[in-house]
Scaffold this motif. Structure first.
Motif, PDB file in Angstrom:
ATOM      1  N   ARG A   3     -12.329  63.918  74.853  1.00 17.86           N
ATOM      2  CA  ARG A   3     -11.048  63.362  74.725  1.00 17.86           C
ATOM      3  C   ARG A   3     -10.118  64.543  73.853  1.00 17.86           C
ATOM      4  O   ARG A   3      -9.011  65.051  74.250  1.00 17.86           O
ATOM      5  CB  ARG A   3     -10.740  62.120  74.024  1.00 17.86           C
ATOM      6  CG  ARG A   3      -9.482  61.625  73.776  1.00 17.86           C
ATOM      7  CD  ARG A   3      -9.414  60.435  72.899  1.00 17.86           C
ATOM      8  NE  ARG A   3      -8.922  61.081  71.640  1.00 17.86           N
ATOM      9  CZ  ARG A   3      -8.154  60.215  70.535  1.00 17.86           C
ATOM     10  NH1 ARG A   3      -7.735  59.349  71.148  1.00 17.86           N
ATOM     11  NH2 ARG A   3      -7.662  60.923  69.467  1.00 17.86           N
ATOM     12  N   LYS A  18      -2.377  61.246  73.030  1.00 17.97           N
ATOM     13  CA  LYS A  18      -3.168  60.430  72.442  1.00 17.97           C
ATOM     14  C   LYS A  18      -2.725  58.944  72.697  1.00 17.97           C
ATOM     15  O   LYS A  18      -3.640  57.922  72.722  1.00 17.97           O
ATOM     16  CB  LYS A  18      -3.415  60.656  70.922  1.00 17.97           C
ATOM     17  CG  LYS A  18      -4.081  59.715  70.169  1.00 17.97           C
ATOM     18  CD  LYS A  18      -3.461  60.001  68.630  1.00 17.97           C
ATOM     19  CE  LYS A  18      -2.194  59.299  68.171  1.00 17.97           C
ATOM     20  NZ  LYS A  18      -2.417  59.079  66.841  1.00 17.97           N
ATOM     21  N   PHE A  61      -4.743  58.760  76.905  1.00 18.42           N
ATOM     22  CA  PHE A  61      -6.099  58.408  76.291  1.00 18.42           C
ATOM     23  C   PHE A  61      -6.172  57.001  75.414  1.00 18.42           C
ATOM     24  O   PHE A  61      -7.000  57.154  74.506  1.00 18.42           O
ATOM     25  CB  PHE A  61      -6.730  59.287  75.532  1.00 18.42           C
ATOM     26  CG  PHE A  61      -7.045  60.784  76.423  1.00 18.42           C
ATOM     27  CD1 PHE A  61      -8.068  60.817  77.011  1.00 18.42           C
ATOM     28  CD2 PHE A  61      -6.147  61.899  76.489  1.00 18.42           C
ATOM     29  CE1 PHE A  61      -8.077  61.889  77.959  1.00 18.42           C
ATOM     30  CE2 PHE A  61      -6.228  62.987  77.436  1.00 18.42           C
ATOM     31  CZ  PHE A  61      -7.433  62.987  77.932  1.00 18.42           C
ATOM     32  N   LYS A  62      -5.320  56.223  75.552  1.00 20.24           N
ATOM     33  CA  LYS A  62      -5.227  55.022  74.390  1.00 20.24           C
ATOM     34  C   LYS A  62      -6.468  54.317  74.791  1.00 20.24           C
ATOM     35  O   LYS A  62      -7.233  54.089  75.737  1.00 20.24           O
ATOM     36  CB  LYS A  62      -3.986  54.150  74.779  1.00 20.24           C
ATOM     37  CG  LYS A  62      -4.009  53.490  76.260  1.00 20.24           C
ATOM     38  CD  LYS A  62      -2.777  52.555  76.630  1.00 20.24           C
ATOM     39  CE  LYS A  62      -2.538  52.369  78.105  1.00 20.24           C
ATOM     40  NZ  LYS A  62      -1.533  52.331  78.570  1.00 20.24           N
ATOM     41  N   GLU A  95      -9.383  54.823  73.776  1.00 20.12           N
ATOM     42  CA  GLU A  95     -10.586  55.634  73.759  1.00 20.12           C
ATOM     43  C   GLU A  95     -10.493  56.132  72.248  1.00 20.12           C
ATOM     44  O   GLU A  95     -10.058  56.737  71.659  1.00 20.12           O
ATOM     45  CB  GLU A  95     -10.551  56.794  74.404  1.00 20.12           C
ATOM     46  CG  GLU A  95     -10.659  56.324  76.000  1.00 20.12           C
ATOM     47  CD  GLU A  95     -10.599  57.719  76.970  1.00 20.12           C
ATOM     48  OE1 GLU A  95     -11.122  58.749  76.540  1.00 20.12           O
ATOM     49  OE2 GLU A  95     -10.065  57.714  78.021  1.00 20.12           O
ATOM     50  N   TRP A 123      -6.151  68.316  85.750  1.00 20.03           N
ATOM     51  CA  TRP A 123      -5.446  68.713  84.489  1.00 20.03           C
ATOM     52  C   TRP A 123      -4.588  70.192  84.277  1.00 20.03           C
ATOM     53  O   TRP A 123      -3.721  69.803  83.902  1.00 20.03           O
ATOM     54  CB  TRP A 123      -6.643  68.761  83.052  1.00 20.03           C
ATOM     55  CG  TRP A 123      -7.043  67.379  82.894  1.00 20.03           C
ATOM     56  CD1 TRP A 123      -8.475  66.842  82.966  1.00 20.03           C
ATOM     57  CD2 TRP A 123      -6.266  66.378  82.366  1.00 20.03           C
ATOM     58  NE1 TRP A 123      -8.417  65.735  82.496  1.00 20.03           N
ATOM     59  CE2 TRP A 123      -7.188  65.308  82.222  1.00 20.03           C
ATOM     60  CE3 TRP A 123      -4.908  66.129  82.141  1.00 20.03           C
ATOM     61  CZ2 TRP A 123      -6.880  63.902  81.866  1.00 20.03           C
ATOM     62  CZ3 TRP A 123      -4.758  64.693  81.624  1.00 20.03           C
ATOM     63  CH2 TRP A 123      -5.750  63.809  81.530  1.00 20.03           C
TER      64      TRP A 123
END
Lengths: 753, 74
Positions: free
Chosen positions: A439, A503, A507-508, A510, A724
């Protein structure tokens, strides 16, 4: 060769190496000298490829003097429970589940003798797979320095596998290791020597039996380990969901039972293995009575991670690296550019004028130049990173910076790649490999291109010099300096905002954690660092290079086609000039004039030809695909204050930001001015389409827009997917558009421009 | 209840258990298990993370994780 479809060898290798009859895998924790041993075993004829579908490198070579034996360097891991990609690769190779890669015949487990207990944890896991294991007990010198003594024979006896004491960096023990490998290594003792807590053992044994019934392919020796891994690790359990659904359900049920009985089954494996290893190590390791409690490494740490000295030293070092990449690399980059230009001229002299010549010189050779010009920065950055990693300092920089970076959604280990981004995003993204948390690594790579790199400087410089007045603002600071500083600040701030957004929203949930070894300090090994620099450079040239090269040709094509209709006036001018020149030269030659006079005539001719050629080039680019695209997209860019010329400039600089300077010169018909930017500044100022507000809008656009295919190419390579890089390009373009729009429309509303 | 976070630099403790099972498995793999002796060596310059000495090597973890590990002072 194995039947896999690995990419072609990067290193040279004599053609037709003999068929592989034996495979040796090197496993071990990070920072134990595994790569040093690998280099020692294989010499320099190594092959670097990627494992299918992941970005983990597969490094292999042949055992020196025994070409039919392949040595594979597995990624450094602390355990075989696959929590990171590296661990997953190591695990899959060892159990023979990696596509196109049979399980190794022998595993050499490299172990740091000075840190025995934790290193042996991985050894016990590999032994449980039933593969023949040799322990390479490295760093015996560090052991002695720390005042410790080790009973090597006792260790081998208790483990039940051969143990070879080594100092790999000095080549000690290598002969003995090879001798053992060539003689053949027996499988480890079939009976497990460590004990799992009874409440878990019976459950795992049941599960192992079920797994054996459902999937008989799993070797008998591995069933217990597989069942235990599936019980304790979610990622490992997922593997069986489709392959062995009944086993999968049984594991889920077993977990519920164990949880209901409050059995700490998730830690059971660690407790069992360490429960065996701790007393074992205590028996074979003896501390000399005169041994110091604090090692040299501890004393160095007291300074380098000191509350005040630590950060100061770190920033001093960063400044040095920054300086190196920013200025020491420049002469080399200039030299490469000059060499590329010279090659182009030589080719032009040989080839007849026309399409092929332009394709080779302006397309291909320029494309090669676009790739090679990055090498000095890459090599320098990796020299410094190599020293930092080799000495163990890299882990300390993460330790020092973690708190600050965590607030922004990053980790301490993101600092070095991010700051390297001020120089060039390409090596910076490659440097993000030191992040072991996936991450954090993705977020770091995604925001690094927002740091204003050195390729933006020519763009900033041109427009600041042309449109921002050189008036004092505050003390030594003038408006131009302030503008430059604001652009850097804008990019950096946005990098942190983007990291925070990623973040918080992408990627909440994680959870990222920071559990990092601070390895003991060691003297850097220059040879190993050089190998790695060459490795990185090769990886860049062969992988990213292909993409950069092909895109350079595409952009050249778009700027050169379709061919512009000839302007009769220009054709006439050119013809008149050529006739005059031919005439004048003939008469001079007939009169037996000196070489100097002929050269003077040629110079006059070229000076007169330049404006005509410039006008032709301006006409060509205006009618080319890029010019047409500029016209077509003008309505979209108009709200930002950009006309078709600027739009075409932006399109042409997609491969590399600084290209816009050259494109603008061509469009404005002053290409011959070359390095002399003053002329370009004057024509820009003279164009009513330009104003200081437009210039600011354009610079803000360049702060954000990802106008660099090298960055995209390297991000694709490092992340193993186009997804990405595509997101990266899109979000940076969106930012660029939005902020330029705000600047231009806001400025107009305020009555500027 | 004393956790690893409560130990000051230079203090030693022995792991007795965990406050929560939200701890990353890597912590256990690195050997921070019940019964293990651990020394807090120092804090990072900004106060977090912390540098531990455990089983003869240095391990760095954040306070956020440290406060989930119960210890008894030694």
């Amino acid at each position: 060769m194995s039947g896999s479809c690995h990419e072609p060898a990067v290193a040279s290798r004599p053609p037709q190496a003999p068929a592989i009859v034996q495979r040796i895998a090197l496993a071990g924790n990070p920072n134990v000298g595994k790569t040093t041993l690998f280099n020692l075993l294989t010499g320099l004829r190594q092959k670097v490829a990627n494992y299918p579908g992941v970005t983990v490198e597969r490094k292999s070579g042949r055992l020196v003097g025994h070409e039919s034996i392949e040595v594979i360097d597995l990624p450094g891991t602390y355990s075989l429970n696959p929590r990171s990609i590296d661990e997953r690769v190591a695990y899959e190779v060892l159990v023979g589940r990696m596509q196109g890669e049979p399980a190794p015949d022998v595993v050499v487990c490299v172990v740091d003798a000075a840190n025995l207990e934790r290193n042996l944890y991985l050894v016990t896991q590999i032994m449980d797979l039933g593969l023949p294991v040799v322990v390479a007990l490295n760093m015996m010198d560090a052991l002695a320095e720390n005042g410790l003594e080790l009973d090597v024979k006792g260790l081998a006896q208790r483990l039940g596998v051969p143990v070879v004491p080594m100092v790999a960096r000095r080549g000690q023990g290598i002969d003995r290791l090879k001798e053992i490998l060539l003689r053949g290594v027996p499988p480890p003792p079939a009976k497990r020597r460590w004990t799992l807590m009874p409440a878990v053992t019976s459950v795992v044994e049941d599960l192992a039996r079920q797994l054996g019934e459902e999937v008989p392919d799993v070797p008998k020796q591995q069933r217990f380990f597989e069942a235990l891994s599936a019980l304790t690790s979610d990622t490992l359990l997922e593997v069986w969901k489709r392959q062995a659904p009944r086993f999968y359900q049984a594991v889920l049920k077993a977990r519920q039972d164990l949880e209901a009985r409050k059995v700490p089954y998730r830690q059971a494996e660690m407790i069992g293995r360490y429960g065996w290893l701790s007393p074992l190590v205590a028996e074979v390791l003896r501390r000399r009575p005169n041994a110091q409690e604090r090692t040299l490494s501890d004393r160095i740490d007291a300074v380098l991670t000191h509350r005040i000295a630590g950060p100061l030293i770190f920033f001093g070092l960063l400044l040095l690296i920054f300086q190196a990449i920013f200025s020491w690399a420049v002469p080399f980059m200039d030299a490469i550019e000059a060499a590329v230009a010279w090659t182009g001229e030589q080719v032009r002299a040989v080839l007849p004028d026309g399409f092929l010549e332009d394709l080779i010189v302006d397309g291909a050779i320029t494309g090669v130049g676009n790739v090679l010009v990055f090498l000095p920065q890459i090599l320098l950055l990796f020299f410094f990173l190599g020293i930092m990693e080799d000495t163990g300092y890299m882990a300390r920089t993460a330790f020092i910076m973690d708190r600050l970076m965590r607030r922004l959604g990053l980790s301490g280990a993101s600092v070095v790649p991010l700051l390297s981004g001020y120089a060039c995003a390409v090596p910076a993204i490659m440097a993000a490999r030191t992040l072991d948390n996936e991450r954090d690594r993705i977020i770091t790579i995604m925001v690094t291109p927002l740091m204003s790199c050195s390729a933006r400087l020519p763009v900033y410089t041109l427009f600041i010099a042309a449109f921002i007045p050189n008036i004092p603002v505050l003390g030594p600071l003038n408006a131009q300096g302030l503008a430059m500083f604001s652009l850097y600040l804008l990019g950096t701030t946005m990098a942190f905002v983007a990291a925070w957004v990623l973040k918080t929203f992408v990627f909440k949930g994680e959870s990222a954690y920071f559990v990092m070894e601070l390895p003991p300090y060691r003297a850097p090994q220059l040879k190993q660092i050089l190998y790695r620099m060459i490795d990185r450079a090769k990886a860049f040239v062969t992988r990213a290079g292909k993409i950069i090269f092909s895109l350079s040709i595409v952009i050249w094509f778009l700027a050169s086609f379709p061919r512009a209709e000839l302007d009769p006036a220009l054709v006439a001018q050119r013809q008149t000039l050529e006739t005059w020149y031919a005439h004048a030269r003939d008469s001079l030659e007939a009169a037996g004039a000196s070489a100097a006079a002929l050269a003077e005539l040629e110079a006059t001719y070229e000076a007169r030809l330049a404006p005509i050629a410039d006008a032709e080039a301006a006409r060509q680019i205006s009618q080319s695909f890029i010019g047409r695209l500029g016209h077509a997209l003008e309505p979209m860019m108009r709200p930002l204050g950009f006309d078709w010329k600027i739009t075409a400039g932006i399109i042409s600089s997609f491969p590399a930001r600084e290209v816009i300077v050259g494109t603008m010169a061509t469009i404005y018909g002053v290409a011959h001015a070359g390095e002399d930017e003053i002329i370009l500044r004057q024509v820009l100022r003279a164009d009513p389409a330009f104003s200081p507000l437009v210039a600011v809008s354009l610079m803000v656009f360049y702060v954000f827009a990802l106008q660099c295919m090298s960055t995209l190419a390297i991000a694709r390579r490092e992340l193993g997917t186009w997804k990405w890089p595509a997101v990266m390009w899109a979000y940076m373009f969106a930012l660029a558009y939005l902020f330029s729009l705000l600047v231009y429309q806001g400025g107009r509303w305020l009555g500027l421009g | 209840m004393v956790t690893l976070r409560d130990l000051r630099p230079g203090e030693r403790g022995r792991v007795t258990g965990y406050v929560s099972d939200r701890l990353p498995p890597r912590i256990f793999e690195m050997g921070l298990l019940p019964g293990t002796e651990v020394e807090v060596v120092r804090l990072a310059p900004l106060g977090d993370p912390i540098d531990l000495k455990v089983r003869g090597f240095h391990l760095s973890i954040r306070k956020h994780e440290a406060e989930l590990i119960q210890v008894e002072r030694l």
